[in-house]
Design a protein around this motif. Structure first.
Motif, mmCIF file in Angstrom:
data_model
loop_
_atom_site.group_PDB
_atom_site.id
_atom_site.type_symbol
_atom_site.label_atom_id
_atom_site.label_comp_id
_atom_site.label_asym_id
_atom_site.label_seq_id
_atom_site.Cartn_x
_atom_site.Cartn_y
_atom_site.Cartn_z
ATOM 1 N N MET A 124 0.736 -1.200 0.094
ATOM 2 C CA MET A 124 -0.008 0.148 0.047
ATOM 3 C C MET A 124 0.735 1.361 -0.056
ATOM 4 N N PHE A 125 1.911 1.471 0.979
ATOM 5 C CA PHE A 125 2.652 2.424 1.021
ATOM 6 C C PHE A 125 3.538 2.563 -0.197
ATOM 7 N N THR A 126 4.140 1.576 -0.806
ATOM 8 C CA THR A 126 4.541 1.718 -2.250
ATOM 9 C C THR A 126 3.562 2.294 -3.247
ATOM 10 N N TYR A 127 2.584 1.799 -3.421
ATOM 11 C CA TYR A 127 1.610 2.827 -4.394
ATOM 12 C C TYR A 127 1.317 4.250 -3.672
ATOM 13 N N GLN A 128 1.207 4.326 -2.616
ATOM 14 C CA GLN A 128 1.188 5.763 -2.029
ATOM 15 C C GLN A 128 2.432 6.634 -2.584
ATOM 16 N N LYS A 129 3.773 6.025 -2.518
ATOM 17 C CA LYS A 129 4.800 6.568 -2.887
ATOM 18 C C LYS A 129 4.865 6.759 -4.288
ATOM 19 N N GLN A 130 4.337 5.835 -5.102
ATOM 20 C CA GLN A 130 4.488 6.152 -6.377
ATOM 21 C C GLN A 130 3.359 7.210 -7.022
ATOM 22 N N ALA A 131 2.588 7.445 -6.199
ATOM 23 C CA ALA A 131 1.342 8.628 -6.381
ATOM 24 C C ALA A 131 1.901 9.795 -6.055
ATOM 25 N N PHE A 132 2.733 9.982 -4.973
ATOM 26 C CA PHE A 132 3.606 11.197 -4.537
ATOM 27 C C PHE A 132 4.507 11.609 -5.727
ATOM 28 N N ASP A 133 5.371 10.506 -6.196
ATOM 29 C CA ASP A 133 6.371 10.659 -7.142
ATOM 30 C C ASP A 133 5.737 11.420 -8.423
ATOM 31 N N ILE A 134 4.321 10.954 -8.763
ATOM 32 C CA ILE A 134 3.973 11.808 -9.928
ATOM 33 C C ILE A 134 3.385 13.206 -9.421
ATOM 34 N N LEU A 135 2.877 13.317 -8.276
ATOM 35 C CA LEU A 135 2.217 14.458 -7.999
ATOM 36 C C LEU A 135 3.376 15.518 -7.739
ATOM 37 N N MET A 136 4.618 15.225 -7.271
ATOM 38 C CA MET A 136 5.822 16.208 -6.900
ATOM 39 C C MET A 136 6.139 16.518 -8.333
ATOM 40 N N THR A 137 5.912 16.244 -9.500
ATOM 41 C CA THR A 137 6.394 17.036 -10.580
ATOM 42 C C THR A 137 5.769 18.033 -10.929
ATOM 43 N N PHE A 138 4.385 18.542 -10.106
ATOM 44 C CA PHE A 138 3.761 19.569 -10.446
ATOM 45 C C PHE A 138 3.997 20.653 -9.268
ATOM 46 N N PRO A 139 4.259 22.085 -9.917
ATOM 47 C CA PRO A 139 4.430 22.962 -8.809
ATOM 48 C C PRO A 139 3.760 23.029 -7.661
ATOM 49 N N GLU A 140 4.435 23.441 -6.447
ATOM 50 C CA GLU A 140 3.835 23.515 -5.294
ATOM 51 C C GLU A 140 2.686 24.565 -5.153
ATOM 52 N N SER A 141 1.583 24.200 -4.568
ATOM 53 C CA SER A 141 0.239 25.157 -4.728
ATOM 54 C C SER A 141 -0.543 24.438 -3.621
ATOM 55 N N GLU A 142 -1.741 25.519 -3.290
ATOM 56 C CA GLU A 142 -2.411 24.910 -2.404
ATOM 57 C C GLU A 142 -3.235 23.381 -2.987
ATOM 58 N N PHE A 143 -3.437 23.356 -4.434
ATOM 59 C CA PHE A 143 -4.238 22.302 -4.877
ATOM 60 C C PHE A 143 -3.040 20.900 -4.745
ATOM 61 N N ARG A 144 -1.996 21.000 -4.989
ATOM 62 C CA ARG A 144 -1.156 19.936 -4.721
ATOM 63 C C ARG A 144 -1.106 19.863 -3.265
ATOM 64 N N ASN A 145 -0.909 20.411 -2.419
ATOM 65 C CA ASN A 145 -0.883 20.286 -0.992
ATOM 66 C C ASN A 145 -2.252 19.607 -0.587
ATOM 67 N N GLY A 146 -3.342 20.025 -1.270
ATOM 68 C CA GLY A 146 -4.677 19.461 -0.867
ATOM 69 C C GLY A 146 -4.855 18.121 -1.538
#
Length: 323
Positions: free
Chosen positions: A288-310
């Motif tokens: 489960m945490f492996t898939y969570q990390k893979q999701a975060f890896d994709i998300l962190m390719t986007f610039p920081e914003s309140e939407f990314r944090n959300g």
């Protein structure tokens, strides 16, 4: 961990406006239909699907009128599948309330599900939201195929880890993937970004389902009845791992017990103990945490914003929740 009400604050106004638009999208001139759809709206869940749509739209360019229609389309088609699922499963309760088929019988429930599907189609066509319609229709197709694949494999008790992932990718992850893709598409994102957001949602959906499977074995003491999946003869990741680690004799014994437990609580507890002692829960949690990390890896390719944090907080909520 943040509560859902805190996570949704950046898009709270949009979600409130969406609720009104969603109610309007379900309206009918038939009084019986209006009573039933009012009942459905009244017992809505946590708004997690619309949250994924709105946060994804904000991340990929901005929330637009199309975003509201995308969220409504996801909710209409998903609600239709839930109404139909309750008929198929002969289930009389959903989220602590009576299901539609429990109150109005199967024939009416099937027709209500069909009506919701048609409203989703109408909403898309009337507003020429063909990209959104394709995204969400693909998800509904995958959900149906995943359900049928699971039924076929449960009958044979022939589920490998690979098949398990294919089932949950179709049944659960495809819907969250469609939420994220619909949000991105509604914001005018290019195909590559829409595809990336779809993959992000798929990773979350798989992690979410593994978490749900863990609850069945009492990973967290939340007062939720244990062994529901076992009673329904569903073979989930913790059990698959335990069976793969077992001797041939023990494996055959446990499989026979899963097939023929007859809702005997002693047998069900024996299966739960077998999984817990095998390390099946630790293994599933690790995946489960492996898939969570893979999701975060994709998300962190986007610039920081309140939407990314959300979205980051929403991912943590889905995988680290206690119920």
């Amino acid at each position: 961990m943040l509560k859902l009400d805190e996570i949704k604050k950046p898009i709270e106004k949009e979600l409130d406006a969406f609720e009104e638009k969603f109610k309007t999208s379900m309206q009918s001139t038939v009084p019986l239909l209006d009573r039933i759809t009012h009942y459905i709206v009244k017992r809505k869940g946590k708004q997690m699907r619309p949250m994924f749509v709105f946060f994804s739209a904000g991340l990929c360019g901005g929330i637009t009128e199309s975003t509201y229609r995308g969220a409504a389309l996801v909710e209409l088609l998903h609600t239709a599948t839930l109404v139909h699922d309750d008929v198929v499963d002969n289930s009389f309760e959903r989220r602590g309330f009576f299901s539609v088929n429990a109150l109005w019988k199967n024939k009416i429930a099937v027709l209500v599900g069909d009506y919701l599907l048609s409203k989703g189609l109408q909403l898309s066509v009337d507003n020429q939201e063909f990209d959104l319609l394709k995204i969400v229709s693909d998800a509904v197709q995958q959900m149906s195929e995943g359900e049928l694949l699971q039924i076929e494999k449960v009958r044979r008790m022939d589920i490998s880890e690979a098949i398990y992932y294919e089932v949950i990718r179709q049944k659960t992850a495809s819907l969250i993937a469609s939420c994220c893709a619909a949000g991105a598409s509604s914001a005018g994102a290019d195909k590559e970004t829409v595809g990336l957001m779809s993959k992000f949602g798929e990773k979350i959906g798989i992690a979410f389902q593994i978490k749900d499977d863990l609850f069945d074995f009492g990973l967290d003491d939340v007062g939720k009845p244990k062994g529901i999946d076992i009673k329904e003869k569903k073979v989930t990741l913790p059990l698959i791992y335990a069976l793969n680690k077992a001797s041939k004799t023990d494996k055959k014994k446990i499989i026979n017990m899963v097939k023929n437990h007859g809702d005997d609580e002693t047998k069900i507890q024996t299966i739960i103990d077998f999984v817990q002692q095998s390390g099946g829960l630790s293994y599933a949690e690790e995946q489960m945490f492996t898939y969570q990390k893979q999701a975060f890896d994709i998300l962190m390719t986007f610039p920081e914003s309140e939407f990314r944090n959300g979205l980051e907080n929403l991912v943590r909520f889905t995988t680290e929740r206690k119920k």
